[in-house]
Design an enzyme around this catalytic site. Structure first.
Site, PDB file in Angstrom:
ATOM      1  CB  THR A  98     -18.126   7.572 -16.072  1.00 44.20           C
ATOM      2  OG1 THR A  98     -17.835   6.913 -17.306  1.00 44.20           O
ATOM      3  CG2 THR A  98     -19.516   8.193 -16.174  1.00 44.20           C
ATOM      4  CE  LYS A 173     -19.919   5.970 -20.095  1.00 45.58           C
ATOM      5  NZ  LYS A 173     -18.702   5.666 -19.317  1.00 45.58           N
ATOM      6  CE  LYS A 241     -18.810   6.158 -11.199  1.00 48.07           C
ATOM      7  NZ  LYS A 241     -18.121   6.491 -12.484  1.00 48.07           N
TER       8      LYS A 241
END
Length: 292
Positions: A98, A173, A241
């Site tokens: 990701t 995502k 993150k």
């Protein structure tokens, strides 16, 4: 696709299971990780260790990466010892980390200049989805390469969708993480409310998980919260993150995301309390700290 050599970089909570599925299907697996000890189990099953990213790229037809941060992606894809400088023309590079949509687009452009097919293909489903080969795989890139490696994706996931051009997988995502972020606040608060109301959280979960409140997080992570199981299916530090990337992208598009911003703030507080290596369900611990 014929049984070509697959290079696999990253054998963490999810990557280890994903790599194992490929080996079990008969693919020759070249392997590299920063910590060789983490790869020993796969090596015992036949994976071939490579001493560098360059060596892995040179000897692989398909290269799959799933690492921690965009900075990790940059370090393994670029430079004279990176994947793009050493992969063979006609090979496929698939980043399943990701990461940043802009970084995915940069990889795609540089790969195309070298005759390499690049796809961004982040996943969702956590450790359970990886073990069961039931991941959701969100893909960005060109149609022909996607179709060529689709049989490989099928070995790791069940819901596999080409979302659009390069970067589209990462943008999808981000949508996933945005939906999860606010949802995790609701799951945590529901479990905490049940406990404080003197209810049995397990029976409450039985009632609400199949109604309008139902979600993957509620069914899978709610039960872990109740059990006090905070082992990582997906690390808090990596979720932070992801939320940072989503916030940066949303700000570029001038989209209001107050729910996401609040979730990030609370998870950062949990991280400050040494919860970064816990699973995302450990948010319950921070709520209880606030009540102490």
């Amino acid at each position: 696709m014929n049984r070509k050599k697959i290079g696999f970089v990253g054998t963490g909570v999810m990557g280890k299971s994903m790599a194992r599925h490929l080996m079990e299907a008969g693919y020759t697996l070249n392997l590299f990780t920063r910590t060789k000890e983490k790869a020993l189990g796969l090596m015992d099953q036949g994976a071939k260790w490579k001493e560098s990213i360059a060596a892995l790229a040179e000897d692989s037809d398909i290269i799959i990466t799933i690492v921690g941060y965009p900075s990790d992606v940059e370090s393994i894809y670029f430079g004279e010892n990176g994947i793009l400088e050493n992969a063979k023309p006609g090979s496929y590079v698939i980043d399943m980390t990701t990461s940043s949509p802009l970084l995915a687009q940069t990889i795609y452009k540089q790969a195309k200049e070298k005759g390499i097919h690049a796809l961004d293909a982040p996943v969702s489903g956590g450790d359970v989805g990886a073990r069961n080969a039931a991941l959701t795989i969100m893909v960005g890139g060109d149609e022909e390469p996607f179709q060529s490696v689709y049989p490989v994706f099928e070995l790791m996931g069940q819901n596999i969708v080409l979302q659009g051009e390069s970067g589209a997988g990462q943008h999808t995502k981000m949508c996933n993480q945005i939906a999860i972020a606010s949802g995790m606040l609701g799951v945590t608060e529901a479990i905490l409310y049940a406990e404080k109301a003197g209810l049995d959280p397990k029976t409450v979960l039985q009632s609400i998980e199949f109604g309008a409140a139902g979600s993957w997080s509620l069914s899978n992570l709610g039960s872990r919260m109740i059990e006090g199981n905070f082992a990582p299916g997906f690390y808090v530090k990596h979720f932070i993150k992801d939320m940072k990337i989503a916030i940066e992208s949303a700000e570029q598009m001038q989209i209001p995301i107050p729910g996401l911003q609040l979730a990030k703030e609370l998870y950062e507080k949990l991280n400050e309390e040494e919860g970064g290596n816990d699973g995302t369900q450990a948010l319950l611990k921070y709520y209880k700290l606030m009540m102490a």
